[in-house]
Design a protein around this motif. Sequence first.
Motif, PDB file in Angstrom:
ATOM      1  N   GLU A  29      40.379 -47.686  24.988  1.00 54.69           N
ATOM      2  CA  GLU A  29      41.202 -46.791  25.995  1.00 54.69           C
ATOM      3  C   GLU A  29      42.658 -46.575  25.546  1.00 54.69           C
ATOM      4  OE1 GLU A  29      38.430 -45.832  29.601  1.00 54.69           O
ATOM      5  OE2 GLU A  29      39.729 -47.317  30.020  1.00 54.69           O
TER       6      GLU A  29
ATOM      7  N   ASN B  94      33.838 -43.955  35.645  1.00 56.08           N
ATOM      8  CA  ASN B  94      34.748 -44.731  36.374  1.00 56.08           C
ATOM      9  C   ASN B  94      35.397 -43.870  37.357  1.00 56.08           C
ATOM     10  OD1 ASN B  94      36.739 -46.508  37.134  1.00 56.08           O
ATOM     11  ND2 ASN B  94      38.058 -46.492  35.331  1.00 56.08           N
TER      12      ASN B  94
ATOM     13  N   LYS C   7      37.296 -44.606  39.747  1.00 62.91           N
ATOM     14  CA  LYS C   7      38.393 -45.086  40.242  1.00 62.91           C
ATOM     15  C   LYS C   7      38.441 -44.814  41.906  1.00 62.91           C
ATOM     16  CE  LYS C   7      40.413 -43.677  35.511  1.00 62.91           C
ATOM     17  NZ  LYS C   7      41.567 -43.715  34.942  1.00 62.91           N
TER      18      LYS C   7
ATOM     19  N   GLY D 283      36.854 -41.268  33.420  1.00 64.46           N
ATOM     20  CA  GLY D 283      37.381 -41.120  34.417  1.00 64.46           C
ATOM     21  C   GLY D 283      37.277 -39.835  35.077  1.00 64.46           C
ATOM     22  N   GLY D 284      38.269 -38.805  34.983  1.00 67.33           N
ATOM     23  CA  GLY D 284      38.392 -37.638  35.778  1.00 67.33           C
ATOM     24  C   GLY D 284      36.978 -37.001  35.769  1.00 67.33           C
TER      25      GLY D 284
ATOM     26  N   ALA E  94      46.201 -41.829  26.603  1.00 63.35           N
ATOM     27  CA  ALA E  94      45.091 -40.608  26.644  1.00 63.35           C
ATOM     28  C   ALA E  94      44.507 -40.809  28.019  1.00 63.35           C
ATOM     29  CB  ALA E  94      44.232 -40.952  25.610  1.00 63.35           C
ATOM     30  N   ILE E  95      44.638 -41.970  28.859  1.00 64.48           N
ATOM     31  CA  ILE E  95      44.158 -41.822  30.300  1.00 64.48           C
ATOM     32  C   ILE E  95      44.782 -40.975  31.251  1.00 64.48           C
ATOM     33  CG2 ILE E  95      43.434 -43.515  32.100  1.00 64.48           C
ATOM     34  CD1 ILE E  95      43.215 -45.916  30.068  1.00 64.48           C
ATOM     35  N   GLY E  96      43.866 -40.165  31.877  1.00 62.41           N
ATOM     36  CA  GLY E  96      44.236 -39.258  32.618  1.00 62.41           C
ATOM     37  C   GLY E  96      45.526 -38.412  32.366  1.00 62.41           C
TER      38      GLY E  96
ATOM     39  N   LEU F 262      33.793 -44.176  28.155  1.00 62.15           N
ATOM     40  CA  LEU F 262      34.088 -44.464  29.498  1.00 62.15           C
ATOM     41  C   LEU F 262      34.838 -43.269  30.048  1.00 62.15           C
ATOM     42  CD1 LEU F 262      34.022 -46.595  32.013  1.00 62.15           C
ATOM     43  CD2 LEU F 262      36.038 -47.592  30.707  1.00 62.15           C
TER      44      LEU F 262
ATOM     45  N   GLU G 295      44.785 -49.727  33.923  1.00 64.02           N
ATOM     46  CA  GLU G 295      45.519 -49.596  35.338  1.00 64.02           C
ATOM     47  C   GLU G 295      45.399 -51.109  35.993  1.00 64.02           C
ATOM     48  OE1 GLU G 295      43.048 -46.390  36.722  1.00 64.02           O
ATOM     49  OE2 GLU G 295      43.936 -45.147  35.281  1.00 64.02           O
TER      50      GLU G 295
ATOM     51  N   GLY H 290      39.358 -42.055  27.681  1.00 61.53           N
ATOM     52  CA  GLY H 290      40.734 -41.144  27.587  1.00 61.53           C
ATOM     53  C   GLY H 290      40.686 -40.051  27.449  1.00 61.53           C
ATOM     54  N   SER H 291      40.756 -39.556  28.788  1.00 59.38           N
ATOM     55  CA  SER H 291      40.522 -37.713  28.578  1.00 59.38           C
ATOM     56  C   SER H 291      39.316 -37.247  27.918  1.00 59.38           C
ATOM     57  CB  SER H 291      41.868 -37.148  28.097  1.00 59.38           C
ATOM     58  OG  SER H 291      42.819 -37.560  29.033  1.00 59.38           O
ATOM     59  N   MET H 292      38.344 -38.018  27.761  1.00 57.91           N
ATOM     60  CA  MET H 292      37.002 -37.410  27.285  1.00 57.91           C
ATOM     61  C   MET H 292      36.388 -36.539  28.213  1.00 57.91           C
ATOM     62  SD  MET H 292      33.658 -39.294  25.990  1.00 57.91           S
ATOM     63  CE  MET H 292      33.563 -39.924  24.186  1.00 57.91           C
TER      64      MET H 292
HETATM   65  P1  PGA Z   1      40.085 -40.560  32.014  1.00 61.44           P
HETATM   66  O1  PGA Z   1      40.125 -41.964  32.562  1.00 61.44           O
HETATM   67  O2  PGA Z   1      38.765 -40.185  31.673  1.00 61.44           O
HETATM   68  O3  PGA Z   1      40.491 -39.722  33.433  1.00 61.44           O
HETATM   69  O4  PGA Z   1      41.364 -40.280  30.991  1.00 61.44           O
HETATM   70  C1  PGA Z   1      39.592 -42.871  31.696  1.00 61.44           C
HETATM   71  C2  PGA Z   1      39.368 -44.307  32.124  1.00 61.44           C
HETATM   72  O5  PGA Z   1      40.622 -44.623  32.839  1.00 61.44           O
HETATM   73  O6  PGA Z   1      38.304 -45.131  32.104  1.00 61.44           O
END
Ligand code: PGA
Length: 250
Positions: A166, A9, A11, A232-233, A170-172, A230, A96, A210-212
């Motif tokens: 998620e 993702n 973003k 993100g960063g 833990a996200i970002g 899933l 988000e 979530g921060s995987m």
């Molecule tokens: P993250 O985001 O890996 O940066 O924590 C995951 C997501 O929001 O899908």
Amino acid sequence: MRQPMVAGNWKMNGSSDSVKELMNGIKAGMGGVNAEVVVCPPFVYIPSVADAIGDSGIKLGAQNMCDQDAGAFTGEVSGPMLKDVGCEYVIIGHSERRAMYGETDEVTAIKYGAVLKNGLKPIFCIGETLEEREQGITEQVVGRQIDAILNSDGVASLANAVLAYEPVWAIGTGKTASPEQAQEVHAFIRNKIAEQDKVIAEGLRILYGGSMNSANAAELRSQPDIDGGLIGGASLKAEDFLVICSAGQG
Ligand code: PGA
């Protein structure tokens, strides 16, 4: 056997140049992956990413979708448009969007139904906030979020969908759920679906998000009810994303 999936993702990140570089990097490492690999770029880069994908086997997803098919909906992008440019998946209900764009359970359910109606597959996101976890109501929250789509589209709709657990905290944040914490919620989700349909539950892919990252992916992915991630960063760097896509699978 469920085929694992790792979805990036992106973003609201990237430029024409960085997207090209990222795609070249991912394509170069596709030989070693042990998952269905999906990238979800910002809308404006979807056509160029579709070109870059070529015959690499990488799948294309969008990060959001309008519930309407066409018309006077300024700023929105519809399901038929996403199909037209080669998308197969659409992320729905990301935290988000829930937190910053007012997407309620009801809105996420309407969008989920619209994605399916258009022959696309939702990656439906659910998860509790830190406050909710501390209150001990994680299962209620996640259960309520899933009920929104079960009540509107029924359990059979999950045959064409993917869920992503998620935890919002833990996200970002760099604060990943421990493999045990994540597995516990994933098992709860699968059991909840199994109460309605065992076969659907057994075949349903439930991703963790979530921060995987490249350091924790193997342990998370080895949990019995975690079917991928899933990301993100860590999906913005080809090298890190590929480590996650090829992490040992239990
Ligand atoms: P993250 O985001 O890996 O940066 O924590 C995951 C997501 O929001 O899908």
